[in-house]
Write a protein that holds these residues in place. Structure first.
Motif, PDB file in Angstrom:
ATOM      1  N   PHE A 180     -24.114 -23.874 -13.830  1.00 45.15           N
ATOM      2  CA  PHE A 180     -25.038 -22.756 -14.072  1.00 45.15           C
ATOM      3  C   PHE A 180     -25.022 -22.312 -15.535  1.00 45.15           C
ATOM      4  N   LYS A 181     -23.977 -22.754 -16.276  1.00 46.31           N
ATOM      5  CA  LYS A 181     -23.874 -22.370 -17.693  1.00 46.31           C
ATOM      6  C   LYS A 181     -24.135 -23.566 -18.606  1.00 46.31           C
ATOM      7  N   THR A 182     -24.582 -24.660 -18.017  1.00 45.30           N
ATOM      8  CA  THR A 182     -24.783 -25.883 -18.799  1.00 45.30           C
ATOM      9  C   THR A 182     -26.161 -25.884 -19.460  1.00 45.30           C
ATOM     10  N   ASP A 183     -26.175 -26.211 -20.755  1.00 47.05           N
ATOM     11  CA  ASP A 183     -27.443 -26.372 -21.468  1.00 47.05           C
ATOM     12  C   ASP A 183     -28.052 -27.715 -21.042  1.00 47.05           C
ATOM     13  N   MET A 184     -29.195 -27.650 -20.378  1.00 48.42           N
ATOM     14  CA  MET A 184     -29.804 -28.866 -19.828  1.00 48.42           C
ATOM     15  C   MET A 184     -30.936 -29.396 -20.700  1.00 48.42           C
ATOM     16  N   SER A 185     -31.152 -28.775 -21.870  1.00 52.47           N
ATOM     17  CA  SER A 185     -32.384 -29.050 -22.612  1.00 52.47           C
ATOM     18  C   SER A 185     -32.502 -30.495 -23.100  1.00 52.47           C
ATOM     19  N   GLN A 186     -31.380 -31.208 -23.151  1.00 57.57           N
ATOM     20  CA  GLN A 186     -31.383 -32.590 -23.635  1.00 57.57           C
ATOM     21  C   GLN A 186     -31.890 -33.578 -22.571  1.00 57.57           C
ATOM     22  N   ALA A 187     -31.919 -33.137 -21.325  1.00 60.16           N
ATOM     23  CA  ALA A 187     -32.174 -34.070 -20.214  1.00 60.16           C
ATOM     24  C   ALA A 187     -33.614 -34.573 -20.165  1.00 60.16           C
ATOM     25  N   THR A 188     -33.748 -35.842 -19.791  1.00 57.62           N
ATOM     26  CA  THR A 188     -35.062 -36.338 -19.357  1.00 57.62           C
ATOM     27  C   THR A 188     -35.036 -36.538 -17.834  1.00 57.62           C
ATOM     28  N   VAL A 189     -33.807 -36.601 -17.289  1.00 63.99           N
ATOM     29  CA  VAL A 189     -33.634 -36.704 -15.830  1.00 63.99           C
ATOM     30  C   VAL A 189     -32.461 -35.815 -15.412  1.00 63.99           C
ATOM     31  N   ILE A 190     -32.675 -35.030 -14.361  1.00 63.51           N
ATOM     32  CA  ILE A 190     -31.593 -34.230 -13.761  1.00 63.51           C
ATOM     33  C   ILE A 190     -31.362 -34.788 -12.359  1.00 63.51           C
ATOM     34  N   THR A 191     -30.090 -34.962 -11.991  1.00 58.53           N
ATOM     35  CA  THR A 191     -29.797 -35.350 -10.608  1.00 58.53           C
ATOM     36  C   THR A 191     -28.868 -34.304  -9.993  1.00 58.53           C
ATOM     37  N   MET A 192     -28.963 -34.155  -8.677  1.00 63.67           N
ATOM     38  CA  MET A 192     -28.064 -33.185  -8.024  1.00 63.67           C
ATOM     39  C   MET A 192     -27.948 -33.479  -6.524  1.00 63.67           C
ATOM     40  N   TYR A 193     -26.761 -33.203  -6.023  1.00 56.16           N
ATOM     41  CA  TYR A 193     -26.497 -33.243  -4.584  1.00 56.16           C
ATOM     42  C   TYR A 193     -25.679 -31.981  -4.315  1.00 56.16           C
ATOM     43  N   LEU A 194     -26.395 -30.881  -4.110  1.00 52.95           N
ATOM     44  CA  LEU A 194     -25.771 -29.559  -4.029  1.00 52.95           C
ATOM     45  C   LEU A 194     -26.273 -28.833  -2.794  1.00 52.95           C
ATOM     46  N   LEU A 195     -25.616 -27.733  -2.462  1.00 50.75           N
ATOM     47  CA  LEU A 195     -26.023 -26.969  -1.278  1.00 50.75           C
ATOM     48  C   LEU A 195     -27.446 -26.425  -1.434  1.00 50.75           C
ATOM     49  N   PRO A 196     -28.161 -26.264  -0.304  1.00 54.76           N
ATOM     50  CA  PRO A 196     -29.587 -25.904  -0.377  1.00 54.76           C
ATOM     51  C   PRO A 196     -29.870 -24.599  -1.114  1.00 54.76           C
ATOM     52  N   ASP A 197     -29.018 -23.563  -0.917  1.00 55.20           N
ATOM     53  CA  ASP A 197     -29.306 -22.297  -1.623  1.00 55.20           C
ATOM     54  C   ASP A 197     -29.109 -22.468  -3.124  1.00 55.20           C
ATOM     55  N   THR A 198     -28.179 -23.353  -3.504  1.00 49.20           N
ATOM     56  CA  THR A 198     -27.878 -23.559  -4.929  1.00 49.20           C
ATOM     57  C   THR A 198     -29.035 -24.214  -5.654  1.00 49.20           C
ATOM     58  N   VAL A 199     -29.622 -25.247  -5.053  1.00 49.36           N
ATOM     59  CA  VAL A 199     -30.711 -25.939  -5.762  1.00 49.36           C
ATOM     60  C   VAL A 199     -31.837 -24.945  -6.043  1.00 49.36           C
ATOM     61  N   ASN A 200     -32.015 -24.012  -5.130  1.00 49.19           N
ATOM     62  CA  ASN A 200     -33.100 -23.042  -5.338  1.00 49.19           C
ATOM     63  C   ASN A 200     -32.768 -21.997  -6.395  1.00 49.19           C
ATOM     64  N   LEU A 201     -31.473 -21.723  -6.597  1.00 47.35           N
ATOM     65  CA  LEU A 201     -31.080 -20.794  -7.669  1.00 47.35           C
ATOM     66  C   LEU A 201     -31.363 -21.391  -9.052  1.00 47.35           C
ATOM     67  N   LEU A 202     -31.555 -22.708  -9.088  1.00 44.91           N
ATOM     68  CA  LEU A 202     -31.707 -23.378 -10.388  1.00 44.91           C
ATOM     69  C   LEU A 202     -33.156 -23.469 -10.873  1.00 44.91           C
ATOM     70  N   LYS A 203     -34.103 -23.052 -10.036  1.00 45.49           N
ATOM     71  CA  LYS A 203     -35.521 -23.257 -10.396  1.00 45.49           C
ATOM     72  C   LYS A 203     -35.903 -22.614 -11.733  1.00 45.49           C
ATOM     73  N   ASP A 204     -35.495 -21.354 -11.956  1.00 42.65           N
ATOM     74  CA  ASP A 204     -35.861 -20.677 -13.210  1.00 42.65           C
ATOM     75  C   ASP A 204     -35.222 -21.382 -14.406  1.00 42.65           C
ATOM     76  N   LYS A 205     -33.979 -21.791 -14.225  1.00 36.96           N
ATOM     77  CA  LYS A 205     -33.276 -22.485 -15.316  1.00 36.96           C
ATOM     78  C   LYS A 205     -34.003 -23.797 -15.653  1.00 36.96           C
ATOM     79  N   PHE A 206     -34.422 -24.505 -14.625  1.00 33.58           N
ATOM     80  CA  PHE A 206     -35.166 -25.753 -14.864  1.00 33.58           C
ATOM     81  C   PHE A 206     -36.451 -25.471 -15.649  1.00 33.58           C
TER      82      PHE A 206
END
Ligand SMILES: C[S@@+](CC[C@H](N)C(=O)[O-])C[C@H]1O[C@@H](n2cnc3c(N)ncnc32)[C@H](O)[C@@H]1O
Length: 277
Positions: free
Chosen positions: A108-134
């Motif tokens: 949640f504190k990781t700078d993702m701006s360098q990514a061209t691809v993000i992968t994740m296998y996380l709990l369902p509520d967590t993936v949704n917490l990441l939408k704004d950050k994405f």
């Protein structure tokens, strides 16, 4: 195989003083089956020009496979000390340490701006917490691949469902899903537009509303409001039609400007727009 499962179970349930206490625990250590890893990377069309970030990288298998098989670069972030250590050791051993690395870091504190691809296998509520950050950190066109859990309200580019016996011990069922999303450009607001005279002789405006990939809006053309229809936003490309009129608009979004073409039958004419103005 049994040793790997025993390690997975131990790490899923153990708490180590050296582990990072995250702002939120996004789920236990459960590795994606290797066949799912390959499918996730193929599905996202990962290649040598990609920079991949795995959020909660476990034993590093997604980042390592992306580098080894698909030629990508990238990093993984993980809270479990042991997993970070063994992932970096595996990268060294496989000669991939110049292209990939693993860090003990809260996703949640990781700078993702360098990514061209993000992968994740996380709990369902967590993936949704990441939408704004994405939406705030990732460039338009960045692909996001999620194993099993969708981003609610975000229309996937594609998704695939399959049955895998390996998944029974993980989730109790064979059902496995892979979702692929593409980060859309931000287009909400009032755009000043220059249209071909056949569309609007006077300076025009576009008013766009946006929720993730969903966009609606209208155009003001020669003093008349015309609803837009069939609006599609994929990464930095937008297309739409004017309700009741001929012509298909397409455009490339570059920050606060759009350069595009309106095609009516065999005729093409340029159009452009600037946010605000
Ligand atoms: C289900 S495993 C997925 C591992 C790997 N991505 C894979 O697909 O094989 C989720 C991982 O996320 C890690 N994790 C959980 N919360 C985290 C957080 N806030 N920051 C970083 N990693 C986290 C867990 O320790 C676990 O290893």
């Amino acid at each position: 195989m049994i040793r790997a499962l025993a390690l997975a179970f131990f790490l899923a349930t153990s708490v180590n003083a050296a582990d990072l206490q995250p702002t939120k625990d996004a789920g236990p250590y459960v590795p994606s089956p290797q066949s799912v890893v390959a499918d996730m990377l193929r599905y996202a069309e990962v290649g040598p020009n990609d920079f991949l970030i795995d959020l909660g990288s476990g034993d590093g298998r997604i980042v390592l496979t992306a580098a080894k098989v698909f030629g990508a670069r990238g990093f993984g972030v993980e809270i479990k000390e042991e997993l970070v250590k063994s992932s970096n050791e595996a990268a060294q051993k496989e000669g991939l340490a110049e292209r990939v690395r693993f860090m003990k870091q809260d996703l949640f504190k990781t700078d993702m701006s360098q990514a061209t691809v993000i992968t994740m296998y996380l709990l369902p509520d967590t993936v949704n917490l990441l939408k704004d950050k994405f939406m705030n950190e990732l460039r338009p066109g960045t692909r996001i691949v999620s194993h099993d859990y969708p981003l609610t309200g975000w229309i996937p580019e594609k998704y695939v469902q399959m049955d895998l016996e390996d998944k029974v011990q993980i989730s109790g069922v064979t059902t496995t899903l892979i979702y692929l999303y593409v980060v859309p450009a931000k287009v909400a607001g009032r755009w000043s537009a220059q249209m071909p005279p056949a569309v609007s002789r006077q300076p025009a405006t576009l008013q766009l509303r946006q929720q993730l990939t969903r966009v609606s809006g209208s155009a003001r053309l020669d003093g008349r409001d015309v609803p837009l229809e069939d609006i599609k936003l994929r990464g930095d490309r937008i297309s739409f039609k004017l309700t009741g009129r001929r012509g298909e608009f397409s455009g490339l979004i570059k920050g606060n400007s759009i350069e595009g073409v309106v095609q009516t039958g065999a005729t093409k004419a340029p159009w452009s727009a600037t946010l605000g103005g």
